[in-house]
Design a protein around this motif. Structure first.
Motif, PDB file in Angstrom:
ATOM      1  N   PHE A 101      38.957  45.135  42.084  1.00 45.14           N
ATOM      2  CA  PHE A 101      38.119  44.087  41.509  1.00 45.14           C
ATOM      3  C   PHE A 101      38.669  43.752  40.122  1.00 45.14           C
ATOM      4  CE2 PHE A 101      35.299  46.581  44.217  1.00 45.14           C
ATOM      5  CZ  PHE A 101      34.475  45.655  44.852  1.00 45.14           C
ATOM      6  N   ASP A 102      38.339  42.570  39.632  1.00 43.46           N
ATOM      7  CA  ASP A 102      38.731  42.188  38.273  1.00 43.46           C
ATOM      8  C   ASP A 102      37.873  40.998  37.852  1.00 43.46           C
ATOM      9  OD1 ASP A 102      40.095  42.036  35.863  1.00 43.46           O
ATOM     10  OD2 ASP A 102      41.863  41.039  36.690  1.00 43.46           O
ATOM     11  N   MET A 103      37.839  40.735  36.559  1.00 43.56           N
ATOM     12  CA  MET A 103      37.186  39.562  35.965  1.00 43.56           C
ATOM     13  C   MET A 103      35.680  39.505  36.227  1.00 43.56           C
ATOM     14  SD  MET A 103      39.181  37.602  34.146  1.00 43.56           S
ATOM     15  CE  MET A 103      38.501  35.960  34.150  1.00 43.56           C
ATOM     16  N   GLY A 104      35.082  40.623  36.630  1.00 45.95           N
ATOM     17  CA  GLY A 104      33.659  40.615  36.924  1.00 45.95           C
ATOM     18  C   GLY A 104      33.322  40.129  38.312  1.00 45.95           C
ATOM     19  N   ALA A 105      34.333  39.941  39.159  1.00 43.38           N
ATOM     20  CA  ALA A 105      34.091  39.426  40.514  1.00 43.38           C
ATOM     21  C   ALA A 105      33.232  40.394  41.320  1.00 43.38           C
ATOM     22  CB  ALA A 105      35.420  39.181  41.224  1.00 43.38           C
ATOM     23  N   LEU A 114      47.310  43.026  43.033  1.00 37.55           N
ATOM     24  CA  LEU A 114      47.920  43.700  44.177  1.00 37.55           C
ATOM     25  C   LEU A 114      49.126  42.870  44.577  1.00 37.55           C
ATOM     26  CD1 LEU A 114      44.739  44.472  46.350  1.00 37.55           C
ATOM     27  CD2 LEU A 114      45.853  45.959  44.665  1.00 37.55           C
ATOM     28  N   GLU A 115      50.282  43.510  44.758  1.00 37.16           N
ATOM     29  CA  GLU A 115      51.511  42.773  45.018  1.00 37.16           C
ATOM     30  C   GLU A 115      52.179  43.274  46.297  1.00 37.16           C
ATOM     31  OE1 GLU A 115      52.795  41.588  40.465  1.00 37.16           O
ATOM     32  OE2 GLU A 115      53.802  43.299  41.404  1.00 37.16           O
ATOM     33  N   ARG A 116      52.669  42.326  47.094  1.00 35.39           N
ATOM     34  CA  ARG A 116      53.390  42.668  48.325  1.00 35.39           C
ATOM     35  C   ARG A 116      54.656  41.812  48.409  1.00 35.39           C
ATOM     36  NH1 ARG A 116      50.279  43.234  53.685  1.00 35.39           N
ATOM     37  NH2 ARG A 116      51.798  44.935  53.831  1.00 35.39           N
ATOM     38  N   ASP A 172      49.732  33.380  34.585  1.00 34.02           N
ATOM     39  CA  ASP A 172      50.134  33.766  33.234  1.00 34.02           C
ATOM     40  C   ASP A 172      48.923  34.240  32.424  1.00 34.02           C
ATOM     41  OD1 ASP A 172      52.812  33.387  33.540  1.00 34.02           O
ATOM     42  OD2 ASP A 172      52.952  31.555  32.341  1.00 34.02           O
ATOM     43  N   ALA A 173      47.785  33.594  32.622  1.00 35.31           N
ATOM     44  CA  ALA A 173      46.576  34.023  31.908  1.00 35.31           C
ATOM     45  C   ALA A 173      46.178  35.437  32.316  1.00 35.31           C
ATOM     46  CB  ALA A 173      45.432  33.046  32.176  1.00 35.31           C
ATOM     47  N   ASN A 174      46.330  35.735  33.589  1.00 36.53           N
ATOM     48  CA  ASN A 174      46.032  37.088  34.065  1.00 36.53           C
ATOM     49  C   ASN A 174      46.951  38.111  33.428  1.00 36.53           C
ATOM     50  OD1 ASN A 174      47.005  39.294  36.133  1.00 36.53           O
ATOM     51  ND2 ASN A 174      44.897  38.846  36.724  1.00 36.53           N
ATOM     52  N   ARG A 175      48.262  37.793  33.397  1.00 35.82           N
ATOM     53  CA  ARG A 175      49.217  38.738  32.814  1.00 35.82           C
ATOM     54  C   ARG A 175      48.978  38.921  31.309  1.00 35.82           C
ATOM     55  NH1 ARG A 175      50.286  42.040  36.212  1.00 35.82           N
ATOM     56  NH2 ARG A 175      48.141  41.350  36.517  1.00 35.82           N
ATOM     57  N   THR A 176      48.646  37.841  30.634  1.00 34.83           N
ATOM     58  CA  THR A 176      48.389  37.933  29.194  1.00 34.83           C
ATOM     59  C   THR A 176      47.158  38.789  28.921  1.00 34.83           C
ATOM     60  OG1 THR A 176      49.383  35.764  28.816  1.00 34.83           O
ATOM     61  CG2 THR A 176      47.896  36.598  27.118  1.00 34.83           C
ATOM     62  N   LEU A 218      47.845  39.136  44.730  1.00 33.19           N
ATOM     63  CA  LEU A 218      46.412  38.844  44.733  1.00 33.19           C
ATOM     64  C   LEU A 218      45.849  39.175  43.350  1.00 33.19           C
ATOM     65  CD1 LEU A 218      43.819  39.658  47.490  1.00 33.19           C
ATOM     66  CD2 LEU A 218      43.274  40.080  45.104  1.00 33.19           C
ATOM     67  N   PHE A 219      45.158  38.216  42.762  1.00 31.44           N
ATOM     68  CA  PHE A 219      44.553  38.410  41.447  1.00 31.44           C
ATOM     69  C   PHE A 219      43.326  37.513  41.352  1.00 31.44           C
ATOM     70  CE2 PHE A 219      47.265  34.774  41.051  1.00 31.44           C
ATOM     71  CZ  PHE A 219      46.729  33.959  40.068  1.00 31.44           C
ATOM     72  N   PHE A 220      42.594  37.630  40.252  1.00 29.72           N
ATOM     73  CA  PHE A 220      41.381  36.843  40.075  1.00 29.72           C
ATOM     74  C   PHE A 220      41.574  35.829  38.958  1.00 29.72           C
ATOM     75  CE2 PHE A 220      39.877  40.541  42.293  1.00 29.72           C
ATOM     76  CZ  PHE A 220      38.878  40.059  43.135  1.00 29.72           C
ATOM     77  N   ALA A 221      41.218  34.574  39.242  1.00 33.76           N
ATOM     78  CA  ALA A 221      41.259  33.541  38.222  1.00 33.76           C
ATOM     79  C   ALA A 221      40.038  33.613  37.322  1.00 33.76           C
ATOM     80  CB  ALA A 221      41.345  32.164  38.865  1.00 33.76           C
ATOM     81  N   ASP A 222      38.923  34.079  37.869  1.00 31.42           N
ATOM     82  CA  ASP A 222      37.667  34.231  37.145  1.00 31.42           C
ATOM     83  C   ASP A 222      36.762  35.077  38.030  1.00 31.42           C
ATOM     84  OD1 ASP A 222      36.561  32.418  39.111  1.00 31.42           O
ATOM     85  OD2 ASP A 222      37.290  30.749  37.892  1.00 31.42           O
ATOM     86  N   SER A 223      35.481  35.135  37.725  1.00 35.10           N
ATOM     87  CA  SER A 223      34.588  36.003  38.492  1.00 35.10           C
ATOM     88  C   SER A 223      34.211  35.426  39.846  1.00 35.10           C
ATOM     89  CB  SER A 223      33.311  36.281  37.685  1.00 35.10           C
ATOM     90  OG  SER A 223      32.571  35.090  37.462  1.00 35.10           O
ATOM     91  N   TRP A 224      34.634  34.207  40.121  1.00 33.70           N
ATOM     92  CA  TRP A 224      34.297  33.545  41.383  1.00 33.70           C
ATOM     93  C   TRP A 224      35.460  33.528  42.378  1.00 33.70           C
ATOM     94  CZ3 TRP A 224      29.289  31.595  41.630  1.00 33.70           C
ATOM     95  CH2 TRP A 224      28.625  31.444  40.411  1.00 33.70           C
ATOM     96  N   HIS A 225      36.669  33.350  41.847  1.00 31.77           N
ATOM     97  CA  HIS A 225      37.821  33.005  42.683  1.00 31.77           C
ATOM     98  C   HIS A 225      38.860  34.114  42.727  1.00 31.77           C
ATOM     99  CE1 HIS A 225      36.335  29.008  41.161  1.00 31.77           C
ATOM    100  NE2 HIS A 225      36.411  28.739  42.452  1.00 31.77           N
TER     101      HIS A 225
END
Length: 666
Positions: A54-58, A120-122, A254-258, A135-142
């Motif tokens: 999980f990430d970003m409060g999702a 998560l990377e494949r 990029d926002a996720n990595r930052t 696979l990553f999260f753009a925000d708590s929804w997506h």
């Protein structure tokens, strides 16, 4: 087009290599690859036998498929807001690739599957083709899956994504234009899956039983040596009234990595004397991953974001007061905005009388008002202030903290002597034990309930840890008042703290035994049980130097507390000591061990404190060198972990143990 659809964006290799900053951001994140094992495929909707990302409060999470399952895509999602949480899908973002006009799918060979902080990377390969999924999260929804395809020769490929839903009673899977929508019985929530690629249109979605497929309407053109990127997006909509924000696909990765590089920047400061820095940093990074993995965004009746105790335990999908204070104290040093939110989430429900409830949930009918939890809120607020210098936050919280502090003496001081007791609002002893946070601690075995007033009951003993916490609250309220220019308040709080210190030193300390104990009401007797509460006065700064010396001697006794993994909650030579199934009757709980280490440091026993801290890191099975999760508690004799996995306050305690936090002040 489904109403959740956004403008489609197509990204070429130039985006991937958008300057040196992207590579620099990746380095600290990739350094902490596979801290935890995120492989697993759910066998049932309730399967919690493996870790979930999980990430970003999702409120939805995913995993890498179990080892040996080489199909593309990810396991999931697990939707935590449905009941106590359940898997609603078994496969997400699987890829079906075929050369234009080809008769069979391109066989992808798995190259690697890893978890890095925040993703998560494949990686897969085929003849003259490589495919990467992140696979990553753009925000708590997506949740986004970034799919990057690179070809060794020019070719046109037909592309589709496929997925499988978990067969759930009352669940329904349907196509809605170019989207797949999953609904759930007795829930307003929906899960929407879409495919995004610039310049191309996702064809209508096809649903067959529990499986679905979304294809591009025409082949994807790949030039030799060039990369093409598209996205699979899954949106968890809590209810129809909540409108998710738009996704900035061009900058989301990029926002996720930052963001994660920012979190992990704090890890570089992790240090413990005598422990290799790389070990300290690895444990700290794992703690950061754990805390962020348990972050949940405001939904339903929870109005601010917070960190839950553990997604691995179905009982722990709400916010608890005691846990929240500890989470916030650690978050302050790498995610201060979330730390503030965590504290606000609990105080949103502060009662008119000042009480803060035990726990709150997205459905307020589940909240527990039978008891509160030990008063560490001011300590947490001060950690935020010391990490950030945020005077406005002190001003925001001051009156709330004052009301909560005064509630303890209004409703939990039976004999009005300035020392409080744990208790409950309903008169039950079990709720009073919950209020202590140490549910079945031996010291409460003989306790009885006393009525103070309407909805106010106390145990018939004044607990030394409670009053040490309240003493520290008084002194820190004095500090806050000083920062805010409330000179009269500052003097009053300091006077209260001085009075409490004298009372604790004289009433709760046994000079013959050299330990602090709970005190029985209405009689001079002490509850002479050697428990972790005995060093709380040192942590709070209550003890005299002579008292601290005696307590230190007992803490460092290997027959009692200096066990293999040190500082159990009950002395190891107590006949009731039960390190495996005892819960609060012998296992090591990391918050209490942290307070033990800090207690020693406060009174100058730094060598002893560092030695015990190293044991806590190195003797917890699999924590420092392996992929073991943070556990709810530990066996002090073996270091084996028990109860819940991925336990947030253990992660928070390790972060503070490794130097993330305020220096001890006298």
């Amino acid at each position: 087009m489904h109403p959740l659809a956004r403008p489609l964006i197509f990204v070429v290799a130039a985006f991937v290599a958008a300057g040196a900053n992207a590579a620099q951001m990746q380095q600290p994140v990739a350094h902490y690859q596979d801290l935890l094992d995120f492989h697993g495929t759910p066998r049932t909707a309730a399967d919690r036998s493996f870790n979930i990302f999980f990430d970003m409060g999702a409120w939805q999470g995913y995993s890498l498929p179990r080892a040996g399952d080489r199909g593309a895509g990810f396991s999931g999602p697990f939707v935590h807001s449905l009941g106590t949480g359940q898997w609603t899908g078994t496969r997400f973002a699987a890829l079906a690739l075929r050369d234009e006009g080809g008769k069979s799918d391109i066989a992808l060979k798995e190259v690697a599957s890893h978890a890095v902080p925040g993703a998560l990377e494949r990686t897969f390969s085929a003849s003259d083709l490589s495919v990467r999924q992140a696979l990553f999260f753009a925000d708590s929804w997506h949740a986004l899956v970034r799919v990057e395809l690179s070809a060794g020769k020019t070719r046109d490929i037909e592309l589709a994504i496929e997925g499988r839903a978990m067969p759930l009673p009352g669940s329904h899977l349907a196509s809605d234009g170019d989207a797949v929508v999953q609904g759930f019985a007795d829930s307003p929530s929906t899960l929407v899956t879409q495919l995004h690629a610039d310049g191309l249109v996702a064809d209508h979605a096809v649903v067959s039983g529990n499986s679905y497929r979304i294809a591009l309407d025409k082949p994807l053109h790949l030039e030799a040596g060039q990369s093409v990127t598209l996205y699979v997006v899954q949106t968890l909509r809590y209810d129809a009234r909540a409108e998710p924000p738009a996704i900035d696909y061009a900058h989301a990765w990029d926002a996720n990595r930052t963001r994660w590089a920012g979190y992990l920047k704090s890890v570089a400061a992790s240090h413990l004397s005598g422990l290799p820095n790389d070990v300290a940093q690895r444990v700290a990074a794992k703690a950061v991953v754990t805390l962020i993995g348990n972050w949940r965004a405001a939904r339903g009746d929870v109005h601010h974001d917070g960190v839950i105790p553990s997604y691995s335990n179905p009982d722990f999908n709400g916010l608890w007061a005691w846990d929240s204070w500890k989470h916030a104290a650690a978050l302050a040093w790498f995610a201060p905005d979330l730390a503030r939110e965590q504290i606000r989430a609990m105080f949103d429900y502060q009662g008119a009388d000042g009480m803060v409830p035990d726990c709150v949930f997205i459905h307020r009918a589940d909240d527990n008002w039978r008891d509160s939890k030990p008063p560490l809120a001011t300590w947490a607020v001060m950690q935020v202030y010391r990490a950030t210098g945020d005077r406005a936050f002190l001003a925001e919280m001051y009156d709330k903290l004052v009301r909560y502090h005064r509630w303890w003496f209004a409703d939990r001081d039976h004999d009005r002597n300035g020392l409080a007791e744990f208790g409950s609002t309903d008169g039950t002893r079990i709720a009073a034990a919950w209020e202590s946070g140490m549910d079945n601690a031996v010291r409460f075995d003989g306790a009885k309930m006393l009525k103070n007033g309407e909805h106010a009951w106390s145990l018939d003993q004044e607990s030394v840890d409670l009053n040490a916490y309240l003493y520290r609250e008084a002194t820190e309220l004095a500090q806050i008042a000083g920062v805010l220019g409330k000179t009269q308040d500052q003097q009053q709080w300091q006077a209260q703290g001085d009075a409490m210190k004298r009372a604790i030193q004289s009433r709760m300390y046994d000079a013959k035994l050299g330990w602090f104990f709970d005190a029985k009401l209405g009689e001079p007797a002490l509850v002479r049980v050697y428990g972790s509460e005995g060093w709380t006065p040192l942590w709070a700064g209550v003890a005299t130097a002579a008292q601290a010396a005696a307590v230190e001697k007992t803490m460092m006794d290997p027959r009692k507390f200096a066990t293999t993994m040190p500082f159990p909650t009950l002395a190891a030579d107590d006949p009731r000591f039960s390190p495996i199934k005892g819960y609060w009757r012998g296992p090591v709980w990391m918050d209490q061990s942290l307070f033990g280490v800090e207690a020693l440091r406060r009174y100058g026993y730094r060598t002893e404190a560092d030695a015990m801290a190293r044991r806590l890191v190195l003797d917890a099975k699999g924590l420092a060198a392996g992929q073991a999760t943070f556990r709810e508690n530990y066996d002090p004799l073996t270091g084996d972990g028990y109860q819940s996995q991925n336990f947030s306050w253990s992660a928070a305690s390790y972060l503070l143990l490794l130097g993330h936090g305020d220096n001890i002040r006298q």
